[in-house]
Design an enzyme around this catalytic site. Structure first.
Site, mmCIF file in Angstrom:
data_model
loop_
_atom_site.group_PDB
_atom_site.id
_atom_site.type_symbol
_atom_site.label_atom_id
_atom_site.label_comp_id
_atom_site.label_asym_id
_atom_site.label_seq_id
_atom_site.Cartn_x
_atom_site.Cartn_y
_atom_site.Cartn_z
ATOM 1 N N HIS A 1 -7.607 -0.324 6.001
ATOM 2 C CA HIS A 1 -6.715 -2.120 6.437
ATOM 3 C C HIS A 1 -6.670 -2.070 7.727
ATOM 4 C CE1 HIS A 1 -5.214 -2.738 2.369
ATOM 5 N NE2 HIS A 1 -4.873 -1.892 2.253
ATOM 6 N N SER B 1 0.930 -1.130 -0.253
ATOM 7 C CA SER B 1 -0.145 -0.175 0.105
ATOM 8 C C SER B 1 0.623 1.156 -0.198
ATOM 9 C CB SER B 1 -0.780 0.137 1.671
ATOM 10 O OG SER B 1 -1.765 -1.341 1.383
#
Length: 498
Positions: free
Chosen positions: A428, A334
């Site tokens: 997340h 990410s």
């Protein structure tokens, strides 16, 4: 899951465009230089809203009142489509929010009735009916308009675009205030119901998918922009997967897109995923695929911001990937949006203080000063404002330790209302992932270096622990992190005064 059918010629990929939303021919416009025209448009807006959003019927008549004529809703849609300027659409939405919300006098009256009944011994049915009256009074008038528009052909798509306009107007400060925020929340909740998982189709994209779909996905890619049609071909080729959700009413139209790399380890660099050349004839060795890397998640419809689609998509894709017998590791790779901006603000504030800042060790400050010829904190602000420092091997070595430390603290320690400040981290972590590994120079593109100093992070999903991790994060605001991250955080805390 639906796999999209044969495509048009791949060579046409970058020339095709989905047909844009065509507004109706514009009517009079708001104009500071033409007060008469502006006044005419404002009057037209008020007349339209009073026709399209009539008063709520009395509680007793709520189920007996004839349904609103479809042409009233169509008038609103047509009028709105004819407003070519962002400011004009913002003005109409502002008037709708302010003038056609909840009747507060009714809310006060019904609330008083409920409180009075609670203080007196009454049958349960009487109290329940009073509470139902209160719920009815709390429904804003514009919700009925949205509800009836959703029943029209293309109505839900129109409302998604309307909310995108509303969010844009809020970002530009064209509309502000609690009434607008309330209407945005109401519309978001309605869209969340219409776009719940039961109405979504999972579709896989391949190089043989319709060219319009490939084009739409390439244009929507917000994390790692697609450069050429060959780049797109790699992203849907061997050892790669691309999935999207579509709504049951618009099959084949992407709402949110997830790109996945199939590897034999948790990737630490985006270059190995999107730059790696794969021979066109390469076939996957399925038994060697042990890891799925989620490296890009992009929303194609900005009006669906805040609607829970990403978490559903990841869960569905995890189930889909069970076809690989040896695959047992799931992780993201990410970006860290906002890290450089946060760091520059921190450096600026610390540079004004006298004495040791705690952000750098004495040896780090000395090395950076020697390399740059100036005070470490001040020169760091200049260096990190561009990407040139990443071209110097000496600066790369000197900055690795402090930037890794600072990034760990940013992701783990910087909070907003008790939760992770970074939006990707929050996404997340609330899904139950572990803050697993921070990767140095994982994205050396201009965007990666200027936005996050080239750093990226893995959020790892241990399927058996995601529910417990999510509960701990959302309930007690506890972040589950690996030893690498915790060690970097400890080093930061040892040196810093924060």
């Amino acid at each position: 899951m639906r796999v999209l059918g044969p495509s048009l010629s791949a060579g046409r990929l970058l020339r095709l465009r989905l047909p844009p939303w065509q507004p109706q021919p514009p009517g009079p416009r708001l104009s500071s230089g033409r007060p008469a025209a502006a006044g005419a448009l404002e009057r037209a807006m008020d007349e339209l809203l009073h026709r399209a959003v009539p008063a709520m019927p009395a509680y007793e008549l709520r189920e007996k009142t004839p349904a609103r004529a479809e042409n009233q809703c169509a008038d609103f849609v047509s009028f709105y489509g004819g407003l070519a300027e962002t400011a004009e659409r913002a003005e109409l939405l502002s008037r709708l929010a302010r003038g056609f919300g909840v009747d507060h006098s009714q809310v006060a009256e019904q609330s008083a009735g409920v409180l009075q009944l609670r203080q007196q011994p009454r049958e349960a049915a009487v109290l329940l009916q009073a509470e139902d009256r209160l719920r009815y009074a709390l429904v804003p008038r514009y919700r009925s308009l949205f509800h009836h528009i959703s029943k029209m052909e293309g109505g839900v798509r129109f409302l998604v675009r309307l909310r995108a306009d509303l969010l844009e107007a809020q970002a530009l400060k064209l509309v502000e205030g609690p009434h607008v925020r309330e209407m945005n929340g109401v519309l978001k909740n309605m869209l969340s119901e219409w776009f719940s998982s039961g109405f979504l189709n999972l579709e896989r994209v391949t190089w043989h998918s319709p060219c319009e779909v490939l084009q739409r996905i390439s244009e929507a890619e917000a994390v790692h922009p697609v450069k050429t049609w060959m780049d797109m071909k790699r992203r849907v080729g061997p050892y790669r997967r691309c999935y999207f959700f579509s709504h049951c009413s618009t099959p084949g139209e992407p709402l949110i897109v997830l790109h996945v790399a199939l590897t034999n380890e948790i990737s630490s660099s985006i270059q190995t995923i999107i730059v790696k050349e794969c021979p066109p004839s390469e076939t996957e060795e399925r038994n060697k695929i042990t890891t799925a890397i989620f490296y890009s998640l992009s929303l194609t419809q900005q009006g669906l911001q805040g609607v829970e689609l990403g978490a559903f998509l990841i869960k569905r894709v995890v189930k889909e990937l069970q076809e690989f017998p040896a695959l047992d590791a799931f992780s993201s790779l990410s970006p860290i949006p906002g890290f450089t901006k946060w760091l520059l603000g921190l450096l600026k504030s610390k540079a004004k203080e006298h004495g040791r800042s705690g952000l750098l060790t004495d040896s780090e400050s000395q090395e950076i000063a020697e390399l740059t010829g100036g005070p470490a904190l001040e020169t760091l602000q200049t260096l990190l404002s561009s990407s040139e420092w990443a071209q110097s091997e000496q600066l790369v070595r000197a900055l690795q330790a402090p930037l890794m430390r600072l990034c760990a603290w940013y992701l783990y320690g910087e909070k907003h209302r008790g939760y992770a400040l970074n939006p990707v981290a929050h996404f997340h972590l609330q899904n139950g992932a572990v803050l697993w590994r921070i990767n140095w120079l994982a994205d050396i593109s201009l965007k990666g270096v200027t936005g996050a100093c080239g750093l990226m992070v893995n959020y790892r999903y241990f399927l058996e622990d995601t529910a417990a991790n999510s509960t701990a994060y959302l309930g007690s605001k506890s972040i589950k992190a690996s030893e690498q991250v915790l060690s970097l955080v400890a080093q930061f805390q040892k040196n810093s005064k924060l």
